[in-house]
Design a protein around this motif. Structure first.
Motif, mmCIF file in Angstrom:
data_model
loop_
_atom_site.group_PDB
_atom_site.id
_atom_site.type_symbol
_atom_site.label_atom_id
_atom_site.label_comp_id
_atom_site.label_asym_id
_atom_site.label_seq_id
_atom_site.Cartn_x
_atom_site.Cartn_y
_atom_site.Cartn_z
ATOM 1 N N SER A 279 -8.868 -9.278 -38.404
ATOM 2 C CA SER A 279 -8.480 -10.044 -37.212
ATOM 3 C C SER A 279 -7.143 -9.570 -36.664
ATOM 4 C CB SER A 279 -8.400 -11.538 -37.551
ATOM 5 O OG SER A 279 -7.496 -11.773 -38.614
ATOM 6 N N GLU B 124 2.159 -17.018 -33.621
ATOM 7 C CA GLU B 124 2.410 -15.781 -32.882
ATOM 8 C C GLU B 124 2.716 -14.611 -33.819
ATOM 9 O OE1 GLU B 124 1.585 -15.622 -30.007
ATOM 10 O OE2 GLU B 124 2.106 -17.387 -28.832
ATOM 11 N N GLN C 223 -5.991 -19.264 -34.918
ATOM 12 C CA GLN C 223 -6.240 -17.884 -34.500
ATOM 13 C C GLN C 223 -7.712 -17.584 -34.274
ATOM 14 O OE1 GLN C 223 -4.301 -14.844 -36.813
ATOM 15 N NE2 GLN C 223 -2.418 -16.010 -37.010
ATOM 16 N N GLN D 249 5.846 -12.269 -29.544
ATOM 17 C CA GLN D 249 4.629 -12.187 -30.337
ATOM 18 C C GLN D 249 4.784 -10.968 -31.243
ATOM 19 O OE1 GLN D 249 0.622 -11.286 -28.445
ATOM 20 N NE2 GLN D 249 0.347 -13.469 -28.834
ATOM 21 N N ARG E 120 -3.860 -9.920 -28.867
ATOM 22 C CA ARG E 120 -4.271 -11.129 -28.137
ATOM 23 C C ARG E 120 -3.897 -10.935 -26.672
ATOM 24 N NH1 ARG E 120 -5.567 -10.949 -33.358
ATOM 25 N NH2 ARG E 120 -6.516 -12.903 -34.057
ATOM 26 N N THR F 75 -10.813 -16.818 -32.378
ATOM 27 C CA THR F 75 -10.988 -16.311 -31.024
ATOM 28 C C THR F 75 -12.290 -16.819 -30.415
ATOM 29 O OG1 THR F 75 -12.032 -14.321 -31.868
ATOM 30 C CG2 THR F 75 -9.669 -14.222 -31.514
ATOM 31 N N ASP G 119 -4.600 -12.712 -24.099
ATOM 32 C CA ASP G 119 -4.418 -13.902 -23.269
ATOM 33 C C ASP G 119 -2.963 -14.332 -23.215
ATOM 34 O OD1 ASP G 119 -4.204 -14.684 -25.877
ATOM 35 O OD2 ASP G 119 -5.549 -16.415 -25.715
ATOM 36 N N SER G 120 -2.055 -13.533 -23.766
ATOM 37 C CA SER G 120 -0.634 -13.857 -23.775
ATOM 38 C C SER G 120 0.133 -12.894 -22.882
ATOM 39 C CB SER G 120 -0.073 -13.784 -25.202
ATOM 40 O OG SER G 120 1.323 -13.951 -25.211
#
Length: 354
Positions: A205, A335, A99, A309, A209, A101, A211-212
């Motif tokens: 965190s 995920e 995870q 996710q 996300r 980034t 980018d999915s």
């Protein structure tokens, strides 16, 4: 290995598979060193209670400070897992953490804030808005949290409930009253508008996300809705149209304290769905919706989670149960993103039981 900073006692921490590196001294935790150097590693409570920062140690030697067994068991530690929030390095270390980034973490700042609004959302939930210094360019990922710095040196953590683009109206937080709580008794008792508080952040965190393209399940219990509200606002602001379903659970209907806000968002965001779930409705509630445990409602609707996710936030028992059951239902572990709200009372009970 080449050390990233000078000094005979500095050790290099390498995180795979990203290959990112940073240095750490024996006096600081691995997570603290990463935060200090802008490395976006996964974490939640920073206190050895939630397990969000747990990852596999591939090489090297570490020592753990006090932590809860549910966050890292003796068996897991023997198998090479570490909690970066309470582990200190005694050699160069290689970790596996999927995870991490690539984008840099936002700078962590300490600042005074002024209470600009106090609004009761239910019998035990207060919406606070904090006015930030006019000249302070504070920014964060929707879903992250800040820490209140109390006068006795203790800290209390609360998630931002509004997305960064909405900061003009103040920083929004949702505070649940925990009777006997050092900070929440103040919020629900003596605190007044215009009071000055000190905060530090952003931390955590728990954020989207981007980018999915996978469909999203938001799982919230109680005020775990706060960071998810911020992420929903961020989705709308960025024009992200990934299918997303919010499962929000409470004991009684009143625990879904911004139900009307969610229903209004459904009219604006056709890709967003909403499943409110109540576990202990009374006859006078006249509740006609879903009942039971909120994390199980997801499995009732979606027995195969392999293509999803999940972002889960709220009581530790909900988050922990969801992670265990959802991975059994095919959800890849990488995920599942979580922020468990671990209270000081939770920590005291765990330490007493240890």
């Amino acid at each position: 290995m080449t050390r990233t900073e000078t000094g005979p006692n500095n050790f290099q921490i390498t995180v795979q598979p990203s290959g990112r590196t940073f240095s750490s001294t024996p006096e600081e935790t691995i997570l603290g060193a990463g935060i200090r150097q802008g490395i976006g590693m996964p974490y939640g409570c920073k206190d050895g209670a939630c397990g969000s920062c747990k990852c596999k140690k591939l090489e090297g030697s570490v020592t753990h400070g006090p932590h809860q067994d549910k966050a890292l068991s003796h068996e897991e530690e023997a198998n090479g897992f570490v909690l970066t929030c309470c582990a200190t390095a005694h050699s160069d270390v290689v970790l596996e953490s999927r995870q991490v980034t690539q984008e840099g973490a936002f700078p962590i700042k300490k600042m005074p804030t002024r209470v600009s609004l106090m609004e009761m959302k239910s019998d035990d939930v207060m919406l606070l808005k904090l006015q930030l210094p006019a000249n302070d360019n504070f920014t964060y990922h929707a879903g992250q949290y800040v820490e209140f710095m109390l006068r006795d040196g203790s800290r209390r953590s609360y998630s931002m409930a509004n997305a960064p683009h909405m900061l003009a109206g103040g920083l929004e937080l949702h505070i649940r009253h925990m009777p006997g709580g050092k900070f929440t008794d103040q919020v629900f008792g003596t605190m007044k508008e215009k009071e000055i508080l000190r905060i530090e952040g952003p931390f955590g965190s728990f954020f989207l996300r981007e980018d999915s393209s996978k469909p999203i399940i938001f799982l919230a219990s109680g005020t775990g809705f706060a960071p998810i509200k911020a992420i929903i606002e961020h989705l709308q602001h960025k024009g992200i149209t990934r299918p997303a379903t919010l499962y929000w659970g409470g004991r009684r209907p009143a625990d879904l304290y911004m139900d009307a806000w969610v229903k209004a968002k459904l009219l604006e965001m056709p890709h967003l769905s909403y499943v409110p779930v109540v576990s202990d409705a009374l006859p006078e509630d006249a509740w006609a919706g879903r009942t039971g445990f909120v994390h199980q409602a997801v499995l009732q609707d979606l027995p195969d989670l392999s293509a999803y996710q999940v972002y889960a936030c709220g009581a530790p028992i909900v988050v922990d149960s969801a992670k265990a059951d959802y991975t059994q239902a095919g959800l890849p572990e990488e995920e599942f993103f979580a922020d468990a709200f671990v209270t000081e009372a939770d920590k005291a009970r765990e330490l007493a039981a240890a």
